[in-house]
Structures are given as structure tokens and as C-alpha cells.
Enzyme design. Structure first.
Site, PDB file in Angstrom:
ATOM      1  N   ASP A  29       0.820  -1.214   0.000  1.00  0.00           N
ATOM      2  CA  ASP A  29       0.000   0.000   0.000  1.00  0.00           C
ATOM      3  C   ASP A  29       0.855   1.266   0.000  1.00  0.00           C
ATOM      4  OD1 ASP A  29       0.941  -0.504   2.541  1.00  0.00           O
ATOM      5  OD2 ASP A  29      -1.014  -0.766   3.461  1.00  0.00           O
ATOM      6  N   ASN A  64      -7.918  -2.905  13.984  1.00  0.00           N
ATOM      7  CA  ASN A  64      -9.298  -3.087  13.508  1.00  0.00           C
ATOM      8  C   ASN A  64      -9.413  -4.275  12.544  1.00  0.00           C
ATOM      9  OD1 ASN A  64      -8.136  -2.185  11.158  1.00  0.00           O
ATOM     10  ND2 ASN A  64      -9.286  -0.263  11.028  1.00  0.00           N
TER      11      ASN A  64
HETATM   12  C1  GLP Z   1      -0.641  -0.106   8.704  1.00  0.00           C
HETATM   13  C2  GLP Z   1      -0.292  -0.823   7.406  1.00  0.00           C
HETATM   14  C3  GLP Z   1      -0.477  -2.302   7.546  1.00  0.00           C
HETATM   15  C4  GLP Z   1       0.038  -2.747   8.907  1.00  0.00           C
HETATM   16  C5  GLP Z   1      -0.821  -2.176   9.990  1.00  0.00           C
HETATM   17  C6  GLP Z   1      -0.341  -2.487  11.385  1.00  0.00           C
HETATM   18  O1  GLP Z   1      -1.029   1.133   8.694  1.00  0.00           O
HETATM   19  N1  GLP Z   1      -0.911  -0.332   6.226  1.00  0.00           N
HETATM   20  O2  GLP Z   1       0.180  -2.967   6.487  1.00  0.00           O
HETATM   21  O3  GLP Z   1       0.005  -4.145   8.996  1.00  0.00           O
HETATM   22  O4  GLP Z   1      -1.032  -0.805   9.814  1.00  0.00           O
HETATM   23  O5  GLP Z   1       0.734  -1.674  11.747  1.00  0.00           O
HETATM   24  P1  GLP Z   1       1.740  -2.004  12.907  1.00  0.00           P
HETATM   25  O6  GLP Z   1       2.517  -3.192  12.459  1.00  0.00           O
HETATM   26  O7  GLP Z   1       2.606  -0.788  13.015  1.00  0.00           O
HETATM   27  O8  GLP Z   1       0.940  -2.250  14.116  1.00  0.00           O
END
Ligand code: GLP
Length: 253
Positions: A64, A133
Site C-alpha cells: 500500500d 481493527n
Molecule cells: C498499517 C499498514 C499495515 C500494517 C498495519 C499495522 O497502517 N498499512 O500494512 O500491517 O497498519 O501496523 P503495525 O505493524 O505498526 O501495528
């Protein structure tokens, strides 16, 4: 779906990195799907310690990108992937693809990203984190389970969670481009890593809840080779922990 429960966050990174290195050494992984966020960082650091010409030859596809952040912005996923993946693993930047969130024609950019994955022969192994979420990539709750790469609006909760990477919460973009759930499902293998109690509810819904767009990660129940690699805290709301540990202990016949 396979669930691996380990003790510490570091164990999660070690296990996932070992699985990837095994696939790379066996010649089964050429195209690696890579994720941003904190969850896969330890995994990338372990891979960095095992740099090799095989690893450096990988092609990578990100999940993304924010809409409206220039690739040079330090928190754009272009920049994050460059710092945390391309440089650590020693990849050729030419072989690293991130959706273009700055394109004037975003729909065309999404279609081009899908075409690039197809032209490369598909993703052999997709690394995923999970949002609190239940999102994977930036597929927010109620995403279509068949969705393809497209523009999504970020939830306020996601923008608040990601505000820690920006100087001010208002600087977190409101939109993103993300691979769809249908796109992610086409990866040949998926490894989702999650650490910490904050992820426990999302993990439990994804693994043991109903298949439903309200928990986008639950779509992985449809995947024939999806592995959840969890530390003790991220696994704590799973009701079948004993079963998963038995499977881990006894393996397959
Ligand atoms: C994001 C990304 C995801 C990621 C998620 C969790 O914003 N787009 O790919 O898995 O949030 O983030 P984190 O690993 O920092 O908790």
C-alpha cells in the site's frame, strides 16, 4: 490456516525470517510481498543479518501507499520500504514496486500495479501485519473480500494509530492506495505476523471469527497456505490455543 504461537516478539521475527529464508534458498520465492508498519521490522532485521546474493535477487511488491505523500516524504511507504526493505536486504531498487499514491490518475496507477504483479508471475510469499481493527494492507473493515488494488479512505482509528509516525495527527493522509483482499489472496503463501496484546482481539476475529468484511484479515480463512505467527500476547484471545500448540508440537503426519 496455520497458527504458530511463540513466546516473545523477537521469536516472531526469527520464525518468519527463517520461513522466508528457507523458501528463498529452495528457489520457491522470487517475488516477495512486503508490508510496512512496526510488526515486520524485526523480521527484516533478521533477514538483513542473512543477506545473500539470492536474497538480493528478490523482487518486492509493497501492499500500500498513502495518497498525496510524495515518494521522497520520509513517511511515504516508498521511503519506508526503501529504508526498511530495499536497503536492509540489498535489493535492486529497480525490482521494488510500491503503488503510486501521487499519480494524477490513481485508477490507472492501481491497474498498473496489478499488471506489474501479474507480469512478474504473481507473489510467491506475502508478508502481512494486522491493524487493531483487523485490516491487512489498508483494507479497512467492510472492504470487499474480492477487492483489487484501489483507493480507500482511512478510518480515523487507523489515522490515529499511524499518527506516531508523523509530527502531527492532522498530517496523516486521509486516503491510500492498497492491494485489495482479492489481490492478497492470490499470493501463493501468506505469513501474517502479530505481536502484543493490542492485536489480540483482531487476531482472534481473523482466525476464529466468521469470514466477514468487518474483519478484513478473516479473508485469510479462504487461503490454502496462510500462517499466523504470533507472540503469546497477540494469541491470548484465541480459544483454541491448546490445539494450535498441539499441532505445533506434533507437526503433520
Ligand atoms: C498499517 C499498514 C499495515 C500494517 C498495519 C499495522 O497502517 N498499512 O500494512 O500491517 O497498519 O501496523 P503495525 O505493524 O505498526 O501495528
Amino acid at each position: 490456516m496455520h497458527v504458530v504461537i511463540l513466546e516473545t516478539p523477537a521469536d516472531v521475527g526469527d520464525y518468519a525470517a527463517r520461513e522466508i529464508l528457507r523458501g528463498v534458498d529452495a528457489g520457491q520465492i522470487r517475488n516477495l510481498g512486503v508490508a510496512t508498519g512496526s510488526s515486520p521490522l524485526s523480521l527484516y532485521k533478521v533477514l538483513e543479518r542473512h543477506r545473500s546474493s539470492r536474497l538480493a535477487a528478490l523482487h518486492a511488491f509493497a501492499l500500500d501507499e498513502y495518497v498525496g505523500l510524495a515518494p521522497e516524504h520520509p513517511e511515504s511507504y516508498h521511503a519506508v520500504i526503501h529504508r526498511e526493505v530495499t536497503q536492509r536486504l540489498g535489493l535492486d531498487p529497480e525490482n521494488v514496486h510500491v503503488p503510486d499514491g501521487s499519480a494524477t490518475d490513481l485508477a490507472a496507477a492501481c491497474a498498473a500495479f496489478e499488471a506489474a504483479i501479474r507480469a512478474a508471475g504473481g507473489i510467491d510469499l506475502q508478508i502481512l501485519g494486522i491493524g487493531r481493527n483487523g485490516h491487512i494492507g489498508f483494507n479497512e473493515p467492510t472492504s470487499s473480500l474480492a477487492s483489487r488494488t484501489r483507493v480507500k479512505t482511512l478510518m480515523s482509528a487507523t489515522r490515529r494509530d499511524n499518527a506516531r509516525f508523523f509530527s502531527d495527527a492532522s498530517c496523516v493522509p486521509t486516503h491510500c492506495v492498497t492491494q485489495g483482499l482479492g489481490t492478497i489472496l492470490e499470493a501463493r503463501r501468506v505469513i501474517l505476523v502479530a505481536q502484543g496484546a493490542a492485536k489480540a482481539a483482531a487476531v482472534a476475529s481473523a482466525v476464529e471469527g466468521p469470514l466477514a468484511g468487518i474483519c478484513p484479515a478473516s479473508v485469510l480463512q479462504l487461503h490454502p497456505d496462510a500462517v499466523f505467527v504470533l507472540d503469546r500476547e497477540a494469541a491470548r484471545d484465541l480459544t483454541l490455543q491448546e490445539y494450535y500448540r498441539n499441532v505445533q508440537e506434533h507437526g503433520s503426519p
